[in-house]
Design a protein around this motif. Structure first.
Motif, short mmCIF file in Angstrom:
data_model
loop_
_atom_site.label_atom_id
_atom_site.label_comp_id
_atom_site.label_asym_id
_atom_site.label_seq_id
_atom_site.Cartn_x
_atom_site.Cartn_y
_atom_site.Cartn_z
N THR A 28 0.53 -1.31 -0.14
CA THR A 28 0.19 -0.23 -0.30
C THR A 28 0.84 1.21 0.06
O THR A 28 0.50 1.92 -0.87
CB THR A 28 -0.69 0.21 0.60
OG1 THR A 28 -1.93 -0.55 1.09
CG2 THR A 28 -1.82 1.36 1.27
N GLU A 29 2.35 1.14 0.95
CA GLU A 29 2.33 2.16 0.72
C GLU A 29 3.58 2.43 -0.64
O GLU A 29 3.40 3.64 -1.29
CB GLU A 29 3.93 2.56 1.80
CG GLU A 29 3.03 2.38 3.25
CD GLU A 29 2.74 3.18 4.08
OE1 GLU A 29 3.50 4.92 3.05
OE2 GLU A 29 2.12 3.52 4.58
N TYR A 30 3.79 1.54 -0.84
CA TYR A 30 4.49 1.83 -2.49
C TYR A 30 3.22 2.12 -3.24
O TYR A 30 3.54 3.38 -4.48
CB TYR A 30 5.11 0.69 -2.95
CG TYR A 30 5.43 0.58 -4.32
CD1 TYR A 30 7.19 0.50 -4.76
CD2 TYR A 30 4.64 -0.29 -5.31
CE1 TYR A 30 7.11 0.62 -5.93
CE2 TYR A 30 5.52 0.29 -6.68
CZ TYR A 30 6.38 0.74 -6.77
OH TYR A 30 6.83 0.30 -8.42
N THR A 31 2.55 1.39 -3.78
CA THR A 31 1.48 2.12 -4.10
C THR A 31 1.02 3.35 -4.17
O THR A 31 0.42 3.70 -5.13
CB THR A 31 0.29 1.02 -4.50
OG1 THR A 31 0.37 -0.53 -4.85
CG2 THR A 31 -0.66 0.71 -5.70
N PHE A 32 0.74 3.91 -3.41
CA PHE A 32 0.20 5.32 -2.67
C PHE A 32 0.72 6.00 -2.87
O PHE A 32 0.74 7.26 -2.35
CB PHE A 32 -0.82 5.10 -1.26
CG PHE A 32 -1.98 3.88 -1.89
CD1 PHE A 32 -2.38 3.74 -2.32
CD2 PHE A 32 -2.82 4.17 -0.48
CE1 PHE A 32 -3.16 2.62 -2.78
CE2 PHE A 32 -3.98 3.66 0.12
CZ PHE A 32 -4.43 2.53 -0.84
N ASN A 33 1.97 6.30 -3.48
CA ASN A 33 3.61 7.24 -2.69
C ASN A 33 3.56 7.13 -3.93
O ASN A 33 5.25 7.48 -3.85
CB ASN A 33 3.85 6.35 -1.46
CG ASN A 33 3.45 6.81 -0.13
OD1 ASN A 33 3.38 8.19 0.54
ND2 ASN A 33 3.15 6.42 0.36
N MET A 34 3.40 6.99 -5.37
CA MET A 34 4.01 7.22 -6.20
C MET A 34 4.24 8.94 -7.24
O MET A 34 4.54 8.72 -8.34
CB MET A 34 3.60 6.42 -7.41
CG MET A 34 3.80 4.87 -7.04
SD MET A 34 3.08 3.17 -7.98
CE MET A 34 4.42 3.28 -9.23
N ARG A 35 3.48 9.93 -6.40
CA ARG A 35 3.65 10.70 -7.12
C ARG A 35 3.42 11.95 -6.01
O ARG A 35 2.36 12.82 -5.74
CB ARG A 35 2.41 11.33 -7.85
CG ARG A 35 2.09 12.01 -8.80
CD ARG A 35 0.93 12.51 -10.13
NE ARG A 35 1.23 13.33 -10.76
CZ ARG A 35 2.47 13.56 -12.25
NH1 ARG A 35 1.78 12.27 -12.29
NH2 ARG A 35 2.00 14.33 -12.39
#
Length: 182
Positions: A28-35
């Motif tokens: 989740t951290e990876y997916t939600f922190n891409m921008r």
């Protein structure tokens, strides 16, 4: 995250949540922190650099900025993570997910709602928008509902948008809705 939640809901066995909790948080951290330049609202945005494609066939030159389809899927994931965080007694992570959801809902309404339907994408810093009607834009809403949590889009917007998809996208095909229509 979806598979862990589905197993938990189907079996009632929360040990799966405990076993995979750290992995679910990392994903989740990876997916939600891409921008990162969009802050918490990046939950409904494409990665920085506006990649040429998303995980669905894209007729436009890639989805840019805020994107309804990807955003809805991530918001559904955040709802599942909230439920898992509650089960794990991880109030700090539950609050984090709730903050993402709040920011995502605000961005959806501010940048993607176009009075009667959702834009495909909108990159506010350049003004680029895609008004192409994407028939499958509510995959995240369906995903949330199929997992037994509330949907991610306001009901009145879903109803209005589905009426337009039925009129525009379905009218172009004798066998269902075409993916994209103008």
């Amino acid at each position: 995250v979806s598979m862990v939640d589905r197993f938990w809901q189907a079996t009632g066995d929360a040990s799966m949540v405990a076993e995979f909790w750290d992995m679910c948080k990392k994903a989740t951290e990876y997916t939600f922190n891409m921008r990162p330049e969009y802050g918490l609202s990046q939950i409904v945005a494409m990665p920085s650099g506006d990649t040429e494609t998303e995980f669905f066939e894209v007729p436009d030159p890639g989805w840019k900025g805020y994107a309804t389809h990807a955003g809805g899927l991530r918001m559904a994931q955040a709802k599942l993570m909230c439920r898992m965080a509650e089960k794990m007694n991880d109030t700090q992570y539950m609050e984090k997910c709730e903050a993402w959801l709040k920011a995502g809902k605000e961005a959806l309404e501010k940048y993607l709602w176009a009075d009667k339907y959702y834009l495909n994408f909108h990159k506010p810093e350049t003004g680029e928008k895609s008004e192409t009607l994407f028939a499958f834009q509510f995959d995240g809403h369906w995903n949330a509902l199929s997992h037994g949590v509330s949907g991610v889009f306001p009901k009145q917007h879903v109803d209005s948008n589905l009426d337009i998809i039925a009129d525009i996208n379905c009218r172009l095909s004798k066998s269902g809705a075409v993916n994209y229509a103008n």
